[in-house]
Scaffold this motif. Sequence first.
Motif, mmCIF file in Angstrom:
data_model
loop_
_atom_site.group_PDB
_atom_site.id
_atom_site.type_symbol
_atom_site.label_atom_id
_atom_site.label_comp_id
_atom_site.label_asym_id
_atom_site.label_seq_id
_atom_site.Cartn_x
_atom_site.Cartn_y
_atom_site.Cartn_z
ATOM 1 N N ARG A 1 39.941 50.400 39.349
ATOM 2 C CA ARG A 1 41.187 51.035 39.796
ATOM 3 C C ARG A 1 41.658 52.088 38.800
ATOM 4 O O ARG A 1 42.081 53.188 39.175
ATOM 5 C CB ARG A 1 42.268 49.952 39.971
ATOM 6 N N ALA A 2 41.589 51.777 37.510
ATOM 7 C CA ALA A 2 42.084 52.707 36.494
ATOM 8 C C ALA A 2 41.212 53.956 36.387
ATOM 9 O O ALA A 2 41.700 55.006 35.964
ATOM 10 C CB ALA A 2 42.147 52.008 35.133
ATOM 11 N N THR A 3 39.954 53.856 36.772
ATOM 12 C CA THR A 3 39.059 55.020 36.714
ATOM 13 C C THR A 3 38.937 55.717 38.062
ATOM 14 O O THR A 3 38.066 56.568 38.234
ATOM 15 C CB THR A 3 37.667 54.600 36.232
ATOM 16 N N GLY A 4 39.782 55.370 39.027
ATOM 17 C CA GLY A 4 39.829 56.090 40.290
ATOM 18 C C GLY A 4 38.743 55.722 41.271
ATOM 19 O O GLY A 4 38.476 56.485 42.198
ATOM 20 N N ARG A 5 38.098 54.576 41.099
ATOM 21 C CA ARG A 5 37.060 54.152 42.034
ATOM 22 C C ARG A 5 37.617 53.159 43.047
ATOM 23 O O ARG A 5 38.668 52.573 42.842
ATOM 24 C CB ARG A 5 35.884 53.541 41.263
ATOM 25 N N GLN A 6 36.874 52.986 44.122
ATOM 26 C CA GLN A 6 37.350 52.107 45.196
ATOM 27 C C GLN A 6 37.285 50.648 44.744
ATOM 28 O O GLN A 6 36.347 50.237 44.052
ATOM 29 C CB GLN A 6 36.502 52.307 46.454
ATOM 30 N N VAL A 7 38.266 49.881 45.180
ATOM 31 C CA VAL A 7 38.346 48.457 44.834
ATOM 32 C C VAL A 7 38.382 47.650 46.119
ATOM 33 O O VAL A 7 39.189 47.922 47.016
ATOM 34 C CB VAL A 7 39.610 48.160 43.991
ATOM 35 N N ILE A 8 37.484 46.675 46.222
ATOM 36 C CA ILE A 8 37.494 45.733 47.342
ATOM 37 C C ILE A 8 37.476 44.314 46.769
ATOM 38 O O ILE A 8 37.110 44.108 45.604
ATOM 39 C CB ILE A 8 36.288 45.954 48.280
ATOM 40 N N TRP A 9 37.859 43.355 47.595
ATOM 41 C CA TRP A 9 37.990 41.994 47.079
ATOM 42 C C TRP A 9 36.642 41.410 46.657
ATOM 43 O O TRP A 9 36.576 40.538 45.774
ATOM 44 C CB TRP A 9 38.645 41.089 48.125
ATOM 45 N N LYS A 10 35.550 41.901 47.223
ATOM 46 C CA LYS A 10 34.224 41.375 46.874
ATOM 47 C C LYS A 10 33.814 41.747 45.452
ATOM 48 O O LYS A 10 32.854 41.181 44.916
ATOM 49 C CB LYS A 10 33.184 41.902 47.860
ATOM 50 N N ASP A 11 34.547 42.689 44.830
ATOM 51 C CA ASP A 11 34.213 43.050 43.449
ATOM 52 C C ASP A 11 34.455 41.906 42.483
ATOM 53 O O ASP A 11 34.005 41.969 41.333
ATOM 54 C CB ASP A 11 35.042 44.271 43.016
ATOM 55 N N VAL A 12 35.152 40.878 42.919
ATOM 56 C CA VAL A 12 35.360 39.727 42.051
ATOM 57 C C VAL A 12 34.029 39.025 41.745
ATOM 58 O O VAL A 12 33.902 38.306 40.745
ATOM 59 C CB VAL A 12 36.359 38.738 42.700
ATOM 60 N N PHE A 13 33.006 39.267 42.566
ATOM 61 C CA PHE A 13 31.678 38.680 42.335
ATOM 62 C C PHE A 13 30.782 39.594 41.497
ATOM 63 O O PHE A 13 29.590 39.336 41.360
ATOM 64 C CB PHE A 13 30.979 38.409 43.675
ATOM 65 N N ALA A 14 31.348 40.664 40.919
ATOM 66 C CA ALA A 14 30.524 41.633 40.182
ATOM 67 C C ALA A 14 29.851 41.025 38.961
ATOM 68 O O ALA A 14 28.817 41.529 38.502
ATOM 69 C CB ALA A 14 31.389 42.823 39.755
ATOM 70 N N LEU B 1 46.270 46.456 34.328
ATOM 71 C CA LEU B 1 46.574 46.787 32.941
ATOM 72 C C LEU B 1 45.328 46.693 32.071
ATOM 73 O O LEU B 1 45.141 47.499 31.148
ATOM 74 C CB LEU B 1 47.665 45.852 32.407
ATOM 75 N N CYS B 2 44.477 45.732 32.375
ATOM 76 C CA CYS B 2 43.215 45.621 31.637
ATOM 77 C C CYS B 2 42.399 46.906 31.784
ATOM 78 O O CYS B 2 41.841 47.424 30.805
ATOM 79 C CB CYS B 2 42.422 44.418 32.142
ATOM 80 N N GLY B 3 42.341 47.440 33.003
ATOM 81 C CA GLY B 3 41.614 48.689 33.222
ATOM 82 C C GLY B 3 42.280 49.869 32.539
ATOM 83 O O GLY B 3 41.603 50.763 32.021
ATOM 84 N N VAL B 4 43.621 49.886 32.516
ATOM 85 C CA VAL B 4 44.342 50.976 31.849
ATOM 86 C C VAL B 4 44.055 50.965 30.345
ATOM 87 O O VAL B 4 43.829 52.010 29.726
ATOM 88 C CB VAL B 4 45.850 50.860 32.133
ATOM 89 N N VAL B 5 44.069 49.791 29.750
ATOM 90 C CA VAL B 5 43.752 49.679 28.316
ATOM 91 C C VAL B 5 42.306 50.114 28.064
ATOM 92 O O VAL B 5 42.009 50.807 27.082
ATOM 93 C CB VAL B 5 43.995 48.231 27.825
ATOM 94 N N TYR B 6 41.418 49.722 28.959
ATOM 95 C CA TYR B 6 40.000 50.097 28.820
ATOM 96 C C TYR B 6 39.839 51.619 28.836
ATOM 97 O O TYR B 6 39.154 52.191 27.992
ATOM 98 C CB TYR B 6 39.194 49.461 29.950
ATOM 99 N N THR B 7 40.464 52.283 29.802
ATOM 100 C CA THR B 7 40.339 53.741 29.887
ATOM 101 C C THR B 7 40.984 54.430 28.695
ATOM 102 O O THR B 7 40.508 55.474 28.242
ATOM 103 C CB THR B 7 40.993 54.268 31.180
#
Length: 332
Positions: A206-219, A320-326
């Motif tokens: 989300r923080a890098t502007g990519r698409q987010v779907i619920w299945k990403d929890v299995f990444a 917020l985790c993604g924001v800190v990462y970016t």
Amino acid sequence: MKIECPHCGVRGTLDDAYAGRKIRCPKCKTLFQVGGQQEVTPPIGEQDSVPPPMPPDPETVQEVTEQTAAEAESTTPAAEKPEAVEEAAPPEPDTTQVKQDEVPPMPPPKARPHATREQTYGSDVRFTVGGLISRAWELTNGVKGPLLGGLAVMYGVSMVIVGVITFLIMALNIDENGILANLLNIVNSALSMIFTAGLMYMGVLRATGRQVIWKDVFAGFPISGQIIVASLLQMILVMIGFALLILPGIYLMVGYLMTFPLMLDRSMTPWQAMEASRKAIHKVWWKIFGLYLIVMLILCISAIPFGIGLIWTAPMSIVLCGVVYTMLFKEN
């Protein structure tokens, strides 16, 4: 009729319509009159009394010859077309001047070097805690559904495993400290780590502007073994840190926060991700520590009214985790 060049003697045939006209010999370029008294104009190089003019342009001579032939064709019936007069081969174009005028090609641009890990992770970072929280709150809009879906999957699986353990203990009278119960607890902990890695990766997406779907929890499942190894390494080092006057353990807990996102987003090994996370957070350790204390306080407060507030604050904490990462790793 037959004609002959009075200068070089080349012979040919020509239609009678050309009688009395002047033509140019295709071989020596001498201009002479066809039929009657032939007036001969010697080639330019052989005239002594007249200063030599500029040499004729081959294209002009060719145009005059073609124009004369066209006029003859228009006035001569098809059956009486004369035989072609022997023509000299046109001179080959001189390419020397062209080659001299050619502009040398520009050298290809040098490739821009990629930033090394030391350059990227060791860079100075400036931010405010309030600015990061505000940014995470803005980015939560539009992805609360997928993030809440990922959380539901994570806690749903955990509840199923806990329910199985409870059933085994109550129905089959299995010791809650037995091997089977402990094994299920270990499986539950491992799955929780893998799902947590997937949720953190959703925040990065989300923080890098990519698409987010619920299945990403299995990444995290394709690298579940590496995630478990990283979790064990962190647990061992943090425990050693707590044994050394507690503060080193707290330092490592905060320093290793970006381990899972680095493993999933940049395909790092567990140790590489742990060290990269620690080095990036080291210079801003106190700010990151204060940031997560504030986030934990926000989550606790939002959970007071029957947990309703978590519908907004839980997805925000993931983003917020993604924001800190970016912010730490200079992602766009």
